[in-house]
Scaffold this motif. Structure first.
Motif, PDB file in Angstrom:
ATOM      1  N   CYS A  97       9.623   0.001 -10.704  1.00 55.57           N
ATOM      2  CA  CYS A  97       9.931   1.283 -10.519  1.00 55.57           C
ATOM      3  C   CYS A  97      10.938   1.812 -11.297  1.00 55.57           C
ATOM      4  O   CYS A  97      12.050   1.575 -11.417  1.00 55.57           O
ATOM      5  CB  CYS A  97      10.335   1.528  -9.114  1.00 55.57           C
ATOM      6  SG  CYS A  97       8.956   0.980  -7.875  1.00 55.57           S
TER       7      CYS A  97
ATOM      8  N   GLU B 137      16.744   5.729   3.681  1.00 56.35           N
ATOM      9  CA  GLU B 137      17.239   7.049   2.907  1.00 56.35           C
ATOM     10  C   GLU B 137      17.423   6.837   1.451  1.00 56.35           C
ATOM     11  O   GLU B 137      16.761   7.600   0.431  1.00 56.35           O
ATOM     12  CB  GLU B 137      18.437   7.707   3.294  1.00 56.35           C
ATOM     13  CG  GLU B 137      18.719   8.951   2.890  1.00 56.35           C
ATOM     14  CD  GLU B 137      19.789   9.472   3.401  1.00 56.35           C
ATOM     15  OE1 GLU B 137      20.696  10.407   2.696  1.00 56.35           O
ATOM     16  OE2 GLU B 137      20.427   9.198   4.621  1.00 56.35           O
TER      17      GLU B 137
ATOM     18  N   ARG C  79      13.993   4.986  -0.347  1.00 55.09           N
ATOM     19  CA  ARG C  79      13.196   6.001  -0.832  1.00 55.09           C
ATOM     20  C   ARG C  79      13.435   6.918  -1.801  1.00 55.09           C
ATOM     21  O   ARG C  79      12.602   7.856  -2.240  1.00 55.09           O
ATOM     22  CB  ARG C  79      12.687   6.486   0.440  1.00 55.09           C
ATOM     23  CG  ARG C  79      11.769   5.701   1.325  1.00 55.09           C
ATOM     24  CD  ARG C  79      11.667   6.412   2.576  1.00 55.09           C
ATOM     25  NE  ARG C  79      10.722   5.680   3.767  1.00 55.09           N
ATOM     26  CZ  ARG C  79      10.376   5.663   4.966  1.00 55.09           C
ATOM     27  NH1 ARG C  79      11.005   6.866   5.516  1.00 55.09           N
ATOM     28  NH2 ARG C  79       9.582   5.179   5.507  1.00 55.09           N
TER      29      ARG C  79
ATOM     30  N   GLU D 134       8.933   6.437  -2.664  1.00 56.99           N
ATOM     31  CA  GLU D 134       9.309   7.603  -1.717  1.00 56.99           C
ATOM     32  C   GLU D 134       8.775   7.587  -0.525  1.00 56.99           C
ATOM     33  O   GLU D 134       9.321   8.266   0.384  1.00 56.99           O
ATOM     34  CB  GLU D 134       8.777   8.999  -2.596  1.00 56.99           C
ATOM     35  CG  GLU D 134       9.452   9.472  -3.774  1.00 56.99           C
ATOM     36  CD  GLU D 134       8.840   8.517  -5.092  1.00 56.99           C
ATOM     37  OE1 GLU D 134       9.180   9.261  -6.019  1.00 56.99           O
ATOM     38  OE2 GLU D 134       7.936   7.954  -5.044  1.00 56.99           O
ATOM     39  N   ASN D 135       7.446   7.088  -0.175  1.00 59.18           N
ATOM     40  CA  ASN D 135       6.756   6.550   1.127  1.00 59.18           C
ATOM     41  C   ASN D 135       6.708   5.321   1.409  1.00 59.18           C
ATOM     42  O   ASN D 135       5.942   4.883   2.281  1.00 59.18           O
ATOM     43  CB  ASN D 135       5.312   7.263   0.715  1.00 59.18           C
ATOM     44  CG  ASN D 135       5.294   8.776   0.508  1.00 59.18           C
ATOM     45  OD1 ASN D 135       5.928   9.663   1.367  1.00 59.18           O
ATOM     46  ND2 ASN D 135       4.932   9.435  -0.563  1.00 59.18           N
ATOM     47  N   ALA D 136       7.703   4.609   0.932  1.00 61.02           N
ATOM     48  CA  ALA D 136       7.935   3.189   1.252  1.00 61.02           C
ATOM     49  C   ALA D 136       7.565   2.704   2.671  1.00 61.02           C
ATOM     50  O   ALA D 136       8.534   3.528   3.407  1.00 61.02           O
ATOM     51  CB  ALA D 136       8.875   2.558   0.509  1.00 61.02           C
ATOM     52  N   SER D 137       6.941   2.023   3.145  1.00 60.96           N
ATOM     53  CA  SER D 137       7.103   1.426   4.306  1.00 60.96           C
ATOM     54  C   SER D 137       7.575   0.129   4.547  1.00 60.96           C
ATOM     55  O   SER D 137       7.244  -1.041   3.826  1.00 60.96           O
ATOM     56  CB  SER D 137       5.716   1.366   5.117  1.00 60.96           C
ATOM     57  OG  SER D 137       5.625   0.721   6.183  1.00 60.96           O
TER      58      SER D 137
ATOM     59  N   GLU E 293       0.728  -1.285  -0.092  1.00 58.49           N
ATOM     60  CA  GLU E 293       0.038   0.127  -0.048  1.00 58.49           C
ATOM     61  C   GLU E 293       0.880   1.011   0.047  1.00 58.49           C
ATOM     62  O   GLU E 293       0.349   2.392  -0.202  1.00 58.49           O
ATOM     63  CB  GLU E 293      -0.951  -0.118   1.234  1.00 58.49           C
ATOM     64  CG  GLU E 293      -0.137   0.076   2.725  1.00 58.49           C
ATOM     65  CD  GLU E 293      -1.156  -0.120   3.890  1.00 58.49           C
ATOM     66  OE1 GLU E 293      -0.720   0.211   4.920  1.00 58.49           O
ATOM     67  OE2 GLU E 293      -2.393  -0.542   3.418  1.00 58.49           O
ATOM     68  N   SER E 294       2.148   1.155   0.297  1.00 57.70           N
ATOM     69  CA  SER E 294       2.792   2.373   0.526  1.00 57.70           C
ATOM     70  C   SER E 294       3.831   2.622  -0.955  1.00 57.70           C
ATOM     71  O   SER E 294       4.502   3.605  -0.927  1.00 57.70           O
ATOM     72  CB  SER E 294       4.043   2.086   1.410  1.00 57.70           C
ATOM     73  OG  SER E 294       4.925   1.179   1.272  1.00 57.70           O
TER      74      SER E 294
ATOM     75  N   ASP F 254       4.016   3.850  -4.725  1.00 60.90           N
ATOM     76  CA  ASP F 254       3.140   4.997  -5.543  1.00 60.90           C
ATOM     77  C   ASP F 254       2.980   4.050  -6.968  1.00 60.90           C
ATOM     78  O   ASP F 254       3.643   4.006  -7.713  1.00 60.90           O
ATOM     79  CB  ASP F 254       4.089   6.140  -5.525  1.00 60.90           C
ATOM     80  CG  ASP F 254       3.445   7.206  -6.400  1.00 60.90           C
ATOM     81  OD1 ASP F 254       2.136   6.811  -7.130  1.00 60.90           O
ATOM     82  OD2 ASP F 254       3.844   8.206  -6.555  1.00 60.90           O
TER      83      ASP F 254
END
Length: 473
Positions: free
Chosen positions: A205, A307, A310, A316-319, A177-178, A180
């Motif tokens: 990606c 760092e 992401r 960029e907002n990866a969990s 879900e994290s 994009d």
């Protein structure tokens, strides 16, 4: 344990892929077996559960097509030989293009249930802290690359060999879900659909040339986990599982022609340029909520991982459900220490199996466990075990472990190193294939691979026909 067999039990040390497979094969030959597993009372640096056959790195068993890959041939052979590991993998496979990938929790749970449910297998949760007692006259040591220090030291003292070792690294896992998906997209390389897939099984990606070079520079400059001992510092890496930062050090284009290759992929987003490099993520659980970063095993410090990863478009907002890690793996100089039946020359009651023998990979480890289990069961029953043909994938792997190497390379160290199954381990093809069909000479690689596959299948069928007593009971 069932009292239906009058035979004394065989002891198997280690409940990983190889040990679980070995125990299963022994029991299926109607021979009792005691499986010793130190987890969960004694943990390792990589395992997280007490389940048997826990997968600590990738969740992929790699390519499943026997016509195009050596590992696919090994899959086919293990299915023919009643493999517990392949049966569990097939029962819990996930979409992964041309690969066989599994839900790791369901897979290990299935193996644990099957082993514990067999009447002839007794699972004992204990650490074997040294060489097995002399009363154990038929033993398989399948303690894996994370063998307990006491047992490893005892084997080293017995053989007189200085342990050989390499580092193995774990890839990060990202919450789906994290990611994009306005930047990333679903697609398998060349749109290939695998055993449980649709041809759109990986999340991709894309990176531009500038983003890619910045990413490589960041990897090279990033902080890394420090080795705990001088011995670890001097330990070489296995080339088939290099940390991503080590690959980056080999040149700016290395990753782009390795795990980040953009070939066979097309970015469908409007206005998108052809990517210069691509990071792929593969589904890691049945729910589709977790994806692992393919080929991104790493020893970077956790803060550096977050760092740098992401900075990848789409992440960029990866969990992260799990960040990468590093652990030390140990293997023996098997061609010197083991005989053709995988027995330790210094103490033939001890048979070795799995990664500790110098094979590399989940499937290869389980396959050696399969062979060791059948060899041990035949020995217990007083039966001869006909060696598997070296033209089969399993036979070729055993040949590599027990002698398929060069003693020395110039004045350097012995050449024996951990090895995945590959066509280079198969004997060359000459003459005609079974059935009289002409074999390809310098034609296409696919035709040569198909010839290897045909020969392996025919030779395994012939071996099974001559060894009907090896069929599962």
């Amino acid at each position: 344990m069932s009292e239906s067999s009058p035979l004394a039990p065989i002891h198997v040390i280690g409940g990983g892929l190889a040990g679980s497979e070995a125990a299963w094969q022994i029991a299926r030959q109607n021979v009792p077996v005691v499986l010793h597993e130190m987890r969960p009372s004694r943990k390792t640096p990589a395992h997280q559960t007490g389940d048997l056959a826990e997968l600590v790195c990738s969740n992929s068993f790699r390519a499943d097509d026997p016509q195009t890959s050596a590992i696919g041939i090994l899959h086919r052979e293990m299915r023919c030989l009643d493999s517990l590991i392949l049966a569990a993998a097939d029962a819990h496979k996930l979409p992964a293009g041309g690969a066989l990938a599994v839900d790791r929790g369901q897979f290990s749970g299935c193996v644990t249930e099957m082993v514990c449910g067999h009447a002839l297998i007794k699972l004992v949760r204990e650490e074997i802290g040294g060489l097995p007692p002399k009363a154990w006259d038929n033993v398989i040591i399948a303690s894996g690359p994370l063998t307990s220090p006491c047992l490893a030291a005892a084997i080293g003292a017995l053989t007189g060999e200085r342990d050989l070792a390499f580092f193995d690294a774990i890839a990060p896992v990202v919450h789906r879900e994290s990611i994009d998906m306005e930047k990333a997209w679903f697609q398998s390389r060349y749109d290939k659909a695998g055993p449980a897939g649709t041809g759109a099984d990986y999340i991709n990606c894309p990176l531009t040339q500038d983003q890619y070079f910045a990413f490589v520079d960041a990897l090279v400059d990033a902080d890394r986990a420090e080795p705990h001992t001088l011995a670890e510092e001097d330990t070489p890496y296995f080339n088939g599982c290099l940390p991503i930062e080590i690959m980056a050090e080999r040149g700016h284009e290395t990753l782009r022609h390795g795990p980040m290759k953009p070939f066979g992929l097309t970015n469908p987003h409007p206005g998108s340029a052809k990517p210069y490099a691509v990071v792929q993520l593969r589904q890691d659980n049945a729910l589709g909520t977790l994806y692992n970063m393919v080929g991104f095993q790493t020893k970077l410090k956790h803060r550096a991982q977050v760092e740098i990863f992401r900075a990848i478009p789409g992440l960029e907002n990866a969990s992260f459900a799990r960040l990468g890690g590093i652990h030390r793996n140990t293997f023996l100089n098997s061609p010197k220490l083991l005989d053709a039946a995988l027995r330790l020359k210094a103490d033939p009651r001890l048979r070795l199996a799995g990664q500790i023998t110098g094979c590399e990979g989940y499937v290869e480890s389980a396959a050696i466990g399969l062979a060791a289990g059948r060899m041990a069961a035949a020995e217990r029953k007083g039966e001869a075990f006909t060696p598997l043909p070296p033209t089969t994938a399993l036979g070729a792997l055993i040949s590599h472990i027990t002698g398929g190497h060069i003693g020395i390379i110039d004045a350097g160290p012995p050449s024996f190193q951990p090895m995945n199954i590959n066509f280079g381990l198969f004997p060359p093809i000459a003459g005609k294939a079974p059935g009289g069909k002409a074999l390809p000479g310098k034609e296409t690689a696919p035709s040569r691979k198909a010839a290897f596959a045909l020969r392996a299948a025919c030779d395994l069928d012939a071996w099974l026909g001559m060894n009907k007593s090896c069929a599962a009971e």
